[in-house]
Design a protein around this motif. Sequence first.
Motif, PDB file in Angstrom:
ATOM      1  N   LYS A  65       0.832  -1.203   0.000  1.00  0.00           N
ATOM      2  CA  LYS A  65       0.000   0.000   0.000  1.00  0.00           C
ATOM      3  C   LYS A  65       0.869   1.258   0.000  1.00  0.00           C
ATOM      4  O   LYS A  65       0.593   2.218  -0.710  1.00  0.00           O
ATOM      5  CB  LYS A  65      -0.919   0.000   1.212  1.00  0.00           C
ATOM      6  N   ILE A  66       1.939   1.212   0.845  1.00  0.00           N
ATOM      7  CA  ILE A  66       2.831   2.374   0.914  1.00  0.00           C
ATOM      8  C   ILE A  66       3.460   2.656  -0.436  1.00  0.00           C
ATOM      9  O   ILE A  66       3.532   3.815  -0.889  1.00  0.00           O
ATOM     10  CB  ILE A  66       3.937   2.148   1.980  1.00  0.00           C
ATOM     11  N   TYR A 116       1.175   4.638  -2.932  1.00  0.00           N
ATOM     12  CA  TYR A 116       0.616   5.962  -2.623  1.00  0.00           C
ATOM     13  C   TYR A 116       0.742   6.878  -3.838  1.00  0.00           C
ATOM     14  O   TYR A 116       1.796   6.929  -4.495  1.00  0.00           O
ATOM     15  CB  TYR A 116       1.359   6.598  -1.457  1.00  0.00           C
ATOM     16  N   LYS A 117      -0.401   7.673  -4.111  1.00  0.00           N
ATOM     17  CA  LYS A 117      -0.375   8.634  -5.209  1.00  0.00           C
ATOM     18  C   LYS A 117      -0.245  10.073  -4.698  1.00  0.00           C
ATOM     19  O   LYS A 117       0.322  10.920  -5.382  1.00  0.00           O
ATOM     20  CB  LYS A 117      -1.662   8.511  -6.043  1.00  0.00           C
ATOM     21  N   TYR A 163       7.077   9.345  -0.502  1.00  0.00           N
ATOM     22  CA  TYR A 163       7.773   8.579   0.550  1.00  0.00           C
ATOM     23  C   TYR A 163       9.224   8.349   0.129  1.00  0.00           C
ATOM     24  O   TYR A 163       9.549   8.295  -1.053  1.00  0.00           O
ATOM     25  CB  TYR A 163       7.075   7.236   0.804  1.00  0.00           C
TER      26      TYR A 163
END
Length: 646
Positions: free
Chosen positions: A132-133, A136-137, A141
Amino acid sequence: MIVKMKFINISGPRDDIDRVMDLYLSRYEIQLESALSELKTVDNLRPFVEINPYKDALLKATQFVGFLEDSDRIEPDTKMGLDDIFELIRATNEEFLAMEAKKDSLKKKQEDVQSRQRVIEPFRPIDGELDKILSYKYIAYRFGKLPAEQYQKMEKFLMNDLGAIFVKGQQDESMVYGAYFVSPAEAHKVDAVFRSLHFERIDIPAAYRGTPERVCQELTKESFDIQKQIGDIEKEEAKLLTEKAAKLVGAKKRLEELAHNFDVRKMAARVEDKKEDYYILCGWMADDDVEKFMEEAKDDDKVFIVVEDDHDNYFGEPPTKLENPKIFRPFEMFVGMYGLPSHDEMDPTVFVGLTYSFIFGVMFGDVGQGLLLVIVGALIYHFKRLPLAGIIATAGIFSTIFGFMFGSVFGFENIIDPLWIRPIDHMTTLPFVGKLNTVFIVSVAFGMGLIIVAMILHIINAVRAKDTASTWFDANGVAGLVFYASVAAVIVLFMTGHNTPAGIVLGVMFGVPLLLILFKEPLTNKIKKKTAKMEESKAMFIVEGFFELFETLLSYFSNTLSFVRIGAFAVSHAAMMEVVLMLAGAEEGSPNWVVIVLGNLFVCLMEGLVVGIQVLRLEYYEMFSRFYKGSGRAFDPYTKTKNNKK
């Protein structure tokens, strides 16, 4: 004794050389010489240029046997033929390589898994789904690491103003791992700040699913499963080699013989012409082995053996191989340390064995310590075959004998009565000298006798070498023997109170030998009927001769006095043991046995070492230097197996 050697030439058809080596020469000891170098009078000699066909198979067999446990204890299968051996090595290698290929593939896979695990391992404390990380849109990160001191600075001064969230992972002594999250609009500014803090980015592959903790657990399990598969393959390899262990050991042994025999071509030569192509081998073999070899091959029409008796047809002296009674073989080590005898010399091994052991026994006379040397030396020699241990055991026998002669048992001199004397107490009165310890007197007399024996051995060696000068006019030859023996006889007569010969007789006994030694060179030339021009004047010749003669007389005196050390060590040994017993309180009737045991061990080790060195010094400097050159070369057989069939 020195084994008599003969130089032999062996020849036959070129393609028969392997059969001859395998059938005959592999069972005899022969020192091969290079045929190309030795047989210079033979025309058309050429070297062998062939590749050893057994080397590759031998390397594989050696590799497989090396994987076996306790391969030395495996009974080899010696019933296989050469074709069977090659097929065994080929099939085993094929199966083994297939397993190794599987294992290499698994190892590469395991290395990849472990590499991925090392990447994700520092981020295990982060509680978040990686899949999921990484998708990310609207949040940027960055995973990475920064120095610990920079992290502390960031946490204290910058964190509240960064507009970013830093999630800490693992920390070691120097680095802090983690990830920071920031809005895309602020990413450029935050990235610049973290770069100033020496933040290093770490790329996380997008294939991970779940939290870092779960990913690490899955990778650990995958690595463990791969390791289990590798272990299963290794068990299969071990089973494969174990089932064939006897055959592999037998194949290795046979291939070593064949490869070694094939390499004989390095020492051989080819003779090729229009009609024939044959090999020639030449080398040294013991006289007895030559007779056995010729008898065994007399009906073989493909083997031609020629024994070379004319020494002018080859170069170099025969190699030296010593063969002595079993009890004296360890002393060959001392002879080899000084130098092996050449073929015109006597083998001094027996002489060294007897004199070394005898002198050691006198200098270290103790029944208990002598028996200890015998037991320890014999056990080490039996199991390890160390020559020095055999020497210690033999010397210990004489130490025990002289322990009885001196009445000493582990330093105690009140247990048994001496068969001869107690070295530390017994004194003898001599004319012009007064009282002197008896063992000193006997030691010097014994040394004079040994010097005379050494001179006799020198004369024997000189006669065998046909050296006229050394035989008659050398300081250790007949002239030197007459002079030294005369001096010794006069001293003995005088010290024992007997009448000495008249002055004229003494003048002849002393003067004539010295004159012969002085005029050694011209007398030798006269006997050999050589006309040699003197390089210096007669006066200078006399002066040089006088100083050389003075040096010879001085050496006679110093060499004789060197034997005083025999008595000195006999006395010092008794004195040292008296000190040990005194420290242990033996005189009071209640000795400390711990001190006695430790003291005996100390004396046995320290004095035994010193005495051993001193006796060897007497052997080398006072005896060997008089009669022995040690210029021989060791017999180094190409084949190490001795034929014991007959």
